[in-house]
Design a protein around this motif. Structure first.
Motif, mmCIF file in Angstrom:
data_model
loop_
_atom_site.group_PDB
_atom_site.id
_atom_site.type_symbol
_atom_site.label_atom_id
_atom_site.label_comp_id
_atom_site.label_asym_id
_atom_site.label_seq_id
_atom_site.Cartn_x
_atom_site.Cartn_y
_atom_site.Cartn_z
ATOM 1 N N GLY A 1 0.816 -1.209 0.000
ATOM 2 C CA GLY A 1 0.000 0.000 0.000
ATOM 3 C C GLY A 1 0.847 1.255 0.000
ATOM 4 O O GLY A 1 0.543 2.229 -0.699
ATOM 5 N N ALA A 2 1.948 1.247 0.770
ATOM 6 C CA ALA A 2 2.856 2.401 0.767
ATOM 7 C C ALA A 2 3.502 2.586 -0.597
ATOM 8 O O ALA A 2 3.638 3.710 -1.101
ATOM 9 C CB ALA A 2 3.931 2.208 1.835
ATOM 10 N N TYR A 3 3.902 1.477 -1.223
ATOM 11 C CA TYR A 3 4.494 1.557 -2.562
ATOM 12 C C TYR A 3 3.472 2.091 -3.575
ATOM 13 O O TYR A 3 3.805 2.914 -4.440
ATOM 14 C CB TYR A 3 4.988 0.179 -2.989
ATOM 15 N N ALA A 4 2.224 1.627 -3.465
ATOM 16 C CA ALA A 4 1.192 2.072 -4.405
ATOM 17 C C ALA A 4 0.944 3.567 -4.286
ATOM 18 O O ALA A 4 0.746 4.262 -5.295
ATOM 19 C CB ALA A 4 -0.096 1.286 -4.153
ATOM 20 N N ILE A 5 0.938 4.077 -3.052
ATOM 21 C CA ILE A 5 0.756 5.517 -2.873
ATOM 22 C C ILE A 5 1.907 6.280 -3.518
ATOM 23 O O ILE A 5 1.704 7.265 -4.242
ATOM 24 C CB ILE A 5 0.658 5.857 -1.374
ATOM 25 N N ILE B 1 -7.735 9.630 -7.700
ATOM 26 C CA ILE B 1 -8.505 10.118 -6.552
ATOM 27 C C ILE B 1 -9.024 8.967 -5.685
ATOM 28 O O ILE B 1 -8.906 9.010 -4.448
ATOM 29 C CB ILE B 1 -9.658 11.032 -7.024
ATOM 30 N N PRO B 2 -9.593 7.897 -6.269
ATOM 31 C CA PRO B 2 -10.089 6.806 -5.401
ATOM 32 C C PRO B 2 -8.997 6.185 -4.540
ATOM 33 O O PRO B 2 -9.233 5.889 -3.354
ATOM 34 C CB PRO B 2 -10.649 5.790 -6.403
ATOM 35 N N LEU B 3 -7.792 5.976 -5.108
ATOM 36 C CA LEU B 3 -6.709 5.374 -4.329
ATOM 37 C C LEU B 3 -6.243 6.323 -3.225
ATOM 38 O O LEU B 3 -6.003 5.898 -2.088
ATOM 39 C CB LEU B 3 -5.540 5.016 -5.239
ATOM 40 N N TRP B 4 -6.114 7.601 -3.533
ATOM 41 C CA TRP B 4 -5.678 8.565 -2.526
ATOM 42 C C TRP B 4 -6.692 8.659 -1.387
ATOM 43 O O TRP B 4 -6.316 8.726 -0.216
ATOM 44 C CB TRP B 4 -5.476 9.928 -3.169
ATOM 45 N N VAL B 5 -7.971 8.658 -1.733
ATOM 46 C CA VAL B 5 -9.005 8.707 -0.703
ATOM 47 C C VAL B 5 -8.949 7.448 0.162
ATOM 48 O O VAL B 5 -9.052 7.512 1.396
ATOM 49 C CB VAL B 5 -10.401 8.863 -1.348
ATOM 50 N N ALA C 1 -5.557 0.606 0.903
ATOM 51 C CA ALA C 1 -4.873 1.058 -0.311
ATOM 52 C C ALA C 1 -4.177 -0.095 -1.016
ATOM 53 O O ALA C 1 -4.125 -0.144 -2.258
ATOM 54 C CB ALA C 1 -3.863 2.150 0.038
ATOM 55 N N GLY C 2 -3.626 -1.048 -0.247
ATOM 56 C CA GLY C 2 -2.939 -2.183 -0.861
ATOM 57 C C GLY C 2 -3.854 -3.018 -1.740
ATOM 58 O O GLY C 2 -3.565 -3.228 -2.922
ATOM 59 N N PRO C 3 -4.980 -3.533 -1.223
ATOM 60 C CA PRO C 3 -5.900 -4.292 -2.070
ATOM 61 C C PRO C 3 -6.444 -3.490 -3.251
ATOM 62 O O PRO C 3 -6.562 -4.011 -4.364
ATOM 63 C CB PRO C 3 -7.022 -4.688 -1.097
#
Length: 491
Positions: free
Chosen positions: A35-39, A220-224, A234-236
């Motif tokens: 999730g941290a990597y995805a952000i 926007i959806p991932l950041w939210v 965020a990871g899933p």
């Protein structure tokens, strides 16, 4: 069409490579770390739009590609990339603090290394495609992706997890740039008048702003999710989004690289391209609704096999994200048409409608703290944007909205039938068995589509363009309202 085949082949290779990489990393990197990597992977590319400065789009749409033009674009890319690299290194701690994820800071700084190479690599590879060297361009990108994935995998094996993930893209850019530079050195482009870097800023500035708006809307959806629900959500979301986004990105790139130079040349020659627009939208419609309909049906089983246990939340998001990816692909392909015909108002109108609808929907869904609702709101935003796009085309006489909606309706029916059959066949089965039963369940639908292929718009387009052969002669793949309209001219 040769270029289209090479681009699609390259896309397939890269997609398969990324899927294998995803399967491996899902088992060695847990959901919170990913999730941290995805952000970081969505925040850092925000600066990448300034680093690239719309240069690839300028090269691809250029009426005449010369060596001074490419050199100026590469130099501008190097300068803007270096500035963005320094900027990300300075503000990376802000990202980690905002999302309450310390690992984001390290990830962002490692990912920023790609800015030193990626802008020049993009310009070089795009110039190869514009010059008709699609096979070499595909080789450069595929080789870069393979070496980048291999490097990151090696670092993860050596225990540098999860930070090894962040080095795949910088290494891939270095390899692609090396191959592209070697090709230009051996086969120099034609000479031309001097081109200054600042001469490219004006035409590329609008494309940068437009692409940046698309990027923000899509993330926007991932950041939210990351900000309100934490890295565990965020990871899933990012895993499922990556699964559908891989197909979206590379299929769109294949269409873009093959169609944009053709439309640009026809516009430069003062020729009408109404029929080309309809064929482009027809191909995008078929890929979107049929391709992502199948993904919605068998995608959950396939992603479950790729990720293994512990990722059930990501698997559940695949059908909704597939619907959003289908509409995003249609919007992107419509956007490249508006770019070529130089219609900034249409581009801005579509983007504004998409942004407003997405923000409103995601904001409402965020109160329920439900990832499925967030993903669904994003899909609705893309639907609104494409409807606005079709309305603009109808008003300008480029294409009748009714014809486009009928085309979409047929492809949507085929995709829904295939996806529904796959979902029914794979229901309540283990992942491996579900995938096999889902594929088998689609066979009757495929047979019906083969029998009724003459009624499917994309089949008629494929016959008319020579991609497929038919025993019966066909005069036109579609009744082109634009071709019949005397106002059909490059805009």
């Amino acid at each position: 069409m040769i270029s289209l085949r090479w681009n699609i082949a390259g896309s397939v290779v890269v997609v398969l490579l990324q899927l294998g990489y995803t399967a491996y990393t899902a088992r060695v990197v847990d959901a919170r770390a990913y999730g941290a990597y995805a952000i970081a992977l969505t925040v850092v590319p925000f600066f990448g739009y300034f680093a690239n400065a719309g240069l690839s789009a300028c090269v691809l749409r250029s009426e005449r590609l010369t060596l001074p033009f490419v050199r100026a674009a590469r130099h501008l890319g190097m300068i803007s990339g270096a500035v963005c690299f320094l900027l990300v290194e300075a503000v990376a701690p802000v990202f980690g603090s905002f999302f309450h994820m310390p690992d984001v800071t390290v990830m962002a700084r490692l990912l920023a290394c790609m800015f030193l190479l990626q802008p020049s690599a993009n310009v070089t590879v795009t110039a190869m495609r514009r010059a008709g060297a699609a096979p070499v361009a595909v080789l450069a990108e595929s080789l870069g992706q393979a070496v980048g994935v291999a490097t990151a995998t090696g670092l993860l094996v050596c225990g540098w997890s999860p930070f090894g993930l962040a080095l795949a893209q910088p290494v891939a850019a270095a390899v692609s740039l090396s191959v592209g530079t070697a090709w230009i050195a051996r086969r120099p482009l034609p000479p031309g008048p001097p081109v200054r870097a600042r001469d490219l800023l004006a035409p590329s500035g609008f494309m940068t702003s437009h692409s940046l708006g698309q990027f923000v809307t899509n993330n926007i959806p991932l950041w939210v999710s990351g900000r309100l629900l934490g890295p565990g959500a965020a990871g899933p979301y990012s895993r499922a989004s990556l699964f559908t986004g891989l197909l979206l990105t590379f299929l769109y790139q294949g269409i873009n690289w093959a169609v944009t130079p053709l439309l640009a040349e026809r516009r430069a020659e003062g020729l009408r391209f109404g029929q080309d627009v309809e064929r482009t939208l027809c191909a995008a419609s078929a890929v979107a609704f049929i391709g992502f309909g199948i993904t919605a049906g068998i995608g959950p089983a396939a992603l479950g096999m790729l990720l293994g246990p512990g990722w059930e939340q990501a698997v559940a998001l695949v059908p909704v994200l597939s619907a959003g990816a289908a509409m995003t692909l249609l919007g992107y392909c419509g956007g490249l048409i508006d770019q070529v015909r130089d219609a900034p108002r249409a581009l801005l109108g579509t983007l504004t409608a998409t942004v407003v609808a997405t923000v409103a929907g995601v904001a409402a869904a965020a109160f329920a703290r439900d990832l499925l609702l967030v993903a669904g709101a994003a899909a609705v935003g893309q639907v609104v944007g494409h409807l606005v796009q079709l309305a603009a085309w109808h008003r300008s006489g480029l294409m009748r909205a009714g014809a486009a909606l009928r085309m979409h309706g047929v492809h949507l029916a085929v995709g829904a039938a295939l996806g529904g059959a796959a979902a029914l066949g794979s229901a309540d089965r283990p992942a491996a068995a579900a995938l096999g039963h889902g594929l088998v369940a689609m066979v009757p639908v495929v047979l019906v589509c083969v029998i009724l292929r003459g009624r499917i718009p994309v089949f008629r387009v494929a016959v008319a363009t020579g991609l497929l052969r038919s025993r019966r002669r066909r005069t036109s793949p579609l009744r082109s309202s634009a071709a019949a309209d005397p106002s059909d001219r490059p805009r």
